[in-house]
Scaffold this active site. Structure first.
Site, PDB file in Angstrom:
ATOM      1  CB  SER A  62      76.559  19.860-137.949  1.00 24.17           C
ATOM      2  OG  SER A  62      75.541  19.213-137.211  1.00 24.17           O
ATOM      3  CG  ASP A  89      58.864   7.115-128.839  1.00 22.99           C
ATOM      4  OD1 ASP A  89      58.791   5.938-129.235  1.00 22.99           O
ATOM      5  OD2 ASP A  89      59.196   7.413-127.662  1.00 22.99           O
ATOM      6  CB  CYS A 132      81.166  24.709-129.708  1.00 23.97           C
ATOM      7  SG  CYS A 132      79.413  24.797-130.021  1.00 23.97           S
ATOM      8  CG  ASN A 163      75.256  22.550-127.634  1.00 26.31           C
ATOM      9  OD1 ASN A 163      76.289  22.755-126.995  1.00 26.31           O
ATOM     10  ND2 ASN A 163      75.242  22.464-128.962  1.00 26.31           N
ATOM     11  CB  THR A 170      70.347  19.767-129.278  1.00 26.27           C
ATOM     12  OG1 THR A 170      70.331  20.844-130.225  1.00 26.27           O
ATOM     13  CG2 THR A 170      70.001  18.473-129.993  1.00 26.27           C
ATOM     14  CB  SER A 205      79.663  24.481-136.439  1.00 24.98           C
ATOM     15  OG  SER A 205      79.073  23.276-136.028  1.00 24.98           O
ATOM     16  CE  LYS A 229      74.929   9.583-133.129  1.00 23.30           C
ATOM     17  NZ  LYS A 229      74.331   8.669-134.051  1.00 23.30           N
ATOM     18  CG  HIS A 231      81.306  20.327-128.676  1.00 26.44           C
ATOM     19  ND1 HIS A 231      80.768  21.201-127.764  1.00 26.44           N
ATOM     20  CD2 HIS A 231      80.507  20.393-129.785  1.00 26.44           C
ATOM     21  CE1 HIS A 231      79.702  21.780-128.295  1.00 26.44           C
ATOM     22  NE2 HIS A 231      79.517  21.296-129.513  1.00 26.44           N
ATOM     23  CD  GLU A 277      78.167  28.914-130.975  1.00 27.00           C
ATOM     24  OE1 GLU A 277      78.800  27.935-130.586  1.00 27.00           O
ATOM     25  OE2 GLU A 277      77.582  28.949-132.060  1.00 27.00           O
TER      26      GLU A 277
HETATM   27  P1  HMG Z   1      66.908  14.490-136.293  1.00 23.12           P
HETATM   28  O1  HMG Z   1      67.448  14.392-137.686  1.00 23.12           O
HETATM   29  O2  HMG Z   1      65.523  14.963-136.120  1.00 23.12           O
HETATM   30  O3  HMG Z   1      67.037  13.112-135.532  1.00 23.12           O
HETATM   31  O4  HMG Z   1      67.847  15.416-135.426  1.00 23.12           O
HETATM   32  P2  HMG Z   1      67.320  11.647-136.093  1.00 23.12           P
HETATM   33  O5  HMG Z   1      66.193  11.212-136.931  1.00 23.12           O
HETATM   34  O6  HMG Z   1      68.722  11.553-136.643  1.00 23.12           O
HETATM   35  O7  HMG Z   1      67.251  10.873-134.702  1.00 23.12           O
HETATM   36  C1  HMG Z   1      68.220  11.101-133.721  1.00 23.12           C
HETATM   37  C2  HMG Z   1      68.568   9.748-133.109  1.00 23.12           C
HETATM   38  O8  HMG Z   1      67.438   9.274-132.383  1.00 23.12           O
HETATM   39  C3  HMG Z   1      68.885   8.673-134.155  1.00 23.12           C
HETATM   40  O9  HMG Z   1      69.905   7.874-133.608  1.00 23.12           O
HETATM   41  C4  HMG Z   1      67.608   7.862-134.225  1.00 23.12           C
HETATM   42  O10 HMG Z   1      67.778   6.517-134.642  1.00 23.12           O
HETATM   43  C5  HMG Z   1      67.168   7.926-132.764  1.00 23.12           C
HETATM   44  P3  HMG Z   1      71.306   7.685-134.388  1.00 23.12           P
HETATM   45  O11 HMG Z   1      70.993   7.085-135.693  1.00 23.12           O
HETATM   46  O12 HMG Z   1      71.863   9.101-134.564  1.00 23.12           O
HETATM   47  O13 HMG Z   1      72.148   6.869-133.487  1.00 23.12           O
HETATM   48  N1  HMG Z   1      65.709   7.708-132.553  1.00 23.12           N
HETATM   49  C6  HMG Z   1      65.215   7.013-131.520  1.00 23.12           C
HETATM   50  N2  HMG Z   1      65.831   6.359-130.506  1.00 23.12           N
HETATM   51  C7  HMG Z   1      65.016   5.735-129.578  1.00 23.12           C
HETATM   52  N3  HMG Z   1      63.661   5.767-129.643  1.00 23.12           N
HETATM   53  C8  HMG Z   1      63.025   6.402-130.646  1.00 23.12           C
HETATM   54  C9  HMG Z   1      63.810   7.064-131.644  1.00 23.12           C
HETATM   55  N4  HMG Z   1      63.518   7.801-132.741  1.00 23.12           N
HETATM   56  C10 HMG Z   1      64.687   8.180-133.294  1.00 23.12           C
HETATM   57  N5  HMG Z   1      61.693   6.426-130.684  1.00 23.12           N
HETATM   58  C11 HMG Z   1      70.105  16.250-135.198  1.00 23.12           C
HETATM   59  C12 HMG Z   1      69.162  15.076-134.999  1.00 23.12           C
HETATM   60  C13 HMG Z   1      71.406  16.019-134.456  1.00 23.12           C
HETATM   61  C14 HMG Z   1      70.394  16.398-136.717  1.00 23.12           C
HETATM   62  C15 HMG Z   1      69.398  17.524-134.678  1.00 23.12           C
HETATM   63  O14 HMG Z   1      69.154  17.416-133.303  1.00 23.12           O
HETATM   64  C16 HMG Z   1      70.155  18.802-134.940  1.00 23.12           C
HETATM   65  O15 HMG Z   1      70.102  19.382-136.013  1.00 23.12           O
HETATM   66  N6  HMG Z   1      70.913  19.306-133.898  1.00 23.12           N
HETATM   67  C17 HMG Z   1      71.693  20.527-133.991  1.00 23.12           C
HETATM   68  C18 HMG Z   1      73.036  20.296-134.641  1.00 23.12           C
HETATM   69  C19 HMG Z   1      73.945  19.425-133.814  1.00 23.12           C
HETATM   70  O16 HMG Z   1      73.755  19.259-132.624  1.00 23.12           O
HETATM   71  N7  HMG Z   1      75.009  18.894-134.454  1.00 23.12           N
HETATM   72  C20 HMG Z   1      75.969  18.069-133.748  1.00 23.12           C
HETATM   73  C21 HMG Z   1      77.368  18.136-134.379  1.00 23.12           C
HETATM   74  S1  HMG Z   1      77.917  19.801-134.748  1.00 23.12           S
HETATM   75  C22 HMG Z   1      78.360  20.468-133.185  1.00 23.12           C
HETATM   76  O17 HMG Z   1      78.456  19.756-132.244  1.00 23.12           O
HETATM   77  C23 HMG Z   1      78.544  21.939-133.109  1.00 23.12           C
HETATM   78  C24 HMG Z   1      77.434  22.705-132.396  1.00 23.12           C
HETATM   79  O18 HMG Z   1      77.523  22.503-130.991  1.00 23.12           O
HETATM   80  C25 HMG Z   1      77.511  24.195-132.734  1.00 23.12           C
HETATM   81  C26 HMG Z   1      78.839  24.913-132.640  1.00 23.12           C
HETATM   82  O19 HMG Z   1      79.934  24.425-132.817  1.00 23.12           O
HETATM   83  O20 HMG Z   1      78.761  26.117-132.468  1.00 23.12           O
HETATM   84  C27 HMG Z   1      76.040  22.259-132.837  1.00 23.12           C
END
Ligand code: HMG
Length: 390
Positions: free
Chosen positions: A201, A29, A111, A277, A152, A310, A242, A233, A79
């Protein structure tokens, strides 16, 4: 006068994939991407675009406004570097025709390294009113096809002039810091795609918002009301919401309303929602978006910055927007860039994703795609060749 950011310019790929297209393909969705993550499009780099070409394209407009011969420092944060030894900044140094009496180096800590580059540049420019530092953050975010991180993905570069008479923002001295060895996101040398423990993360990111805020407040005594806006970030835009809720809690406001959260962060999110990102560049893409698009006058206002890399490293710091800043923005360039990109089909995205730079060192020439003023032309004898686009 304190050191800080004098000019800031952003660049991203001329191609994007709508997250609606990805959602349809993955059977998800689209609300999960549009509402849950807060992302609408992801920027996709064509084969002849990399962190070097994006960096040089971001920096070029700055060098029409400052004397090139005054650039004595080029810090390149990434990176997704193109070589294990040579600094990507040296390719950029040549493309931009910068002086040889210049210190050029590449920085890495996920990052976060963009922030290290800004802070180091500011320290090195202190007491040197004749000199300018060029700080560049440039990255391509790649995760495995079909993985939770895929929606992302994105790419982009921010280039900035840092000097002792900044026209946009002076940095405050205090920094709230936190360093810790964790495996939340990483990319071994043999992989093109990052590995990530996604939920962990996000948890680490939020923990470190609170820890760095506490350290910053110990030094300054400032409160959340002292900040007009806060840039975070941005791995995806909802992370900032958040994070702001977490910062309010750390500041003793247990149940902040959506309106309170939006007031601090909403105007930093518009560009990232359309690019995805950009790793090191994401925080500063958010700052450029704020300066470009915030209708309220930010002159004299304090802005907070939370940088997260990270692995992990976090820093909370701040700066004060300078009077007259609006006369020195590249807002029209940024708008034109984001408004004039080509939409990819799912198949075109996957074909580009799977195309790899050959590793055998034989002569290889890339087809010409739409890029900015510079492109990655090809490889011969294991050497990358860059060229100016006519
Ligand atoms: P996921 O686990 O597939 O998603 O991936 P989810 O099930 O947690 O859903 C995401 C959100 O969508 C949730 O909201 C759901 O409720 C909502 P939340 O609970 O978080 O508020 N949702 C919906 N909303 C509306 N309509 C719907 C619906 N369905 C679900 N139908 C995850 C999410 C972030 C884990 C994934 O995208 C991922 O692994 N991303 C990469 C890692 C990342 O971005 N981490 C962020 C923090 S670390 C960081 O920022 C460093 C980084 O930039 C790297 C660096 O430093 O080098 C990553």
């Amino acid at each position: 006068m304190k050191t800080g950011i004098d000019l800031i310019s952003f660049y991203t790929s001329r191609y994007f994939l709508p997250l609606q297209t990805l959602a349809d393909k993955r059977g998800v969705d689209v609300g999960k991407f549009h509402v849950g993550l807060g992302q609408e499009r992801m920027a996709v780099p064509p084969p002849d675009e990399d962190v070097v070409t994006m960096a040089a394209s971001a920096a070029k407009p700055l060098l029409d406004k400052v004397d090139k011969s005054s650039v004595s420092l080029l810090l390149f944060a990434t990176e997704s570097g193109v070589d294990q030894s040579k600094a990507a900044g040296l390719f950029v140094h040549k493309l931009l025709g910068l002086p040889s009496r210049c210190r050029v180096v590449e920085l890495k800590e996920a990052c976060y390294s963009g922030t290290a580059a800004f802070r180091f540049a500011a320290a090195l420019m202190e007491g040197r009113p004749e000199e300018n530092a060029l700080v560049i953050c440039s990255d391509i975010a790649r995760y495995d096809l079909g993985s939770p991180g895929e929606p992302t993905q994105g790419c982009g570069a921010v280039a900035a002039i840092v000097n002792a008479a900044p026209r946009l923002l002076t940095f405050d001295d205090a920094s709230g810091l936190h360093a810790e060895d964790v495996m939340d996101f990483w990319r071994p040398n043999y992989r093109d795609e990052a590995l990530v423990d996604g939920k962990y993360s996000a948890k680490m990111y939020l923990n470190i918002v609170a820890l760095t805020w506490t350290h910053y407040v110990e030094q300054t005594g400032l409160d959340v009301d002292d900040f007009e806006r806060i840039c975070y970030h941005l791995p995806f835009t909802n992370m900032a919401r958040k994070a702001q809720a977490q910062l309010f809690r750390a500041a003793g406001i247990k149940r902040p309303s959506d309106a309170q959260i939006d007031e601090k962060v909403a105007q930093t999110l518009g560009y990232n929602r359309l690019t995805g990102n950009c790793y090191t560049a994401s925080l500063y893409e958010g700052f450029a978006c704020l300066l470009d698009t915030c209708e309220a006058d930010l002159s004299g206002k304090r802005i907070g910055f939370f940088s997260y890399g990270s692995g992990c490293m976090g820093e909370f710091f701040s700066g004060v927007v300078q009077d007259g800043y609006r006369a020195h923005l590249f807002a029209d360039n940024h708008k034109a860039l984001l408004d004039n990109r080509l939409e990819l089909s799912y198949q075109a995205y996957e074909d580009i994703f799977n195309l790899k730079v050959p590793e055998d060192g034989w002569e290889y020439v890339f087809a010409q795609y739409r890029t900015g003023p510079f492109r990655f032309g090809g490889v011969s004898d294991h050497k990358r060749h860059y060229e100016e686009v006519e």
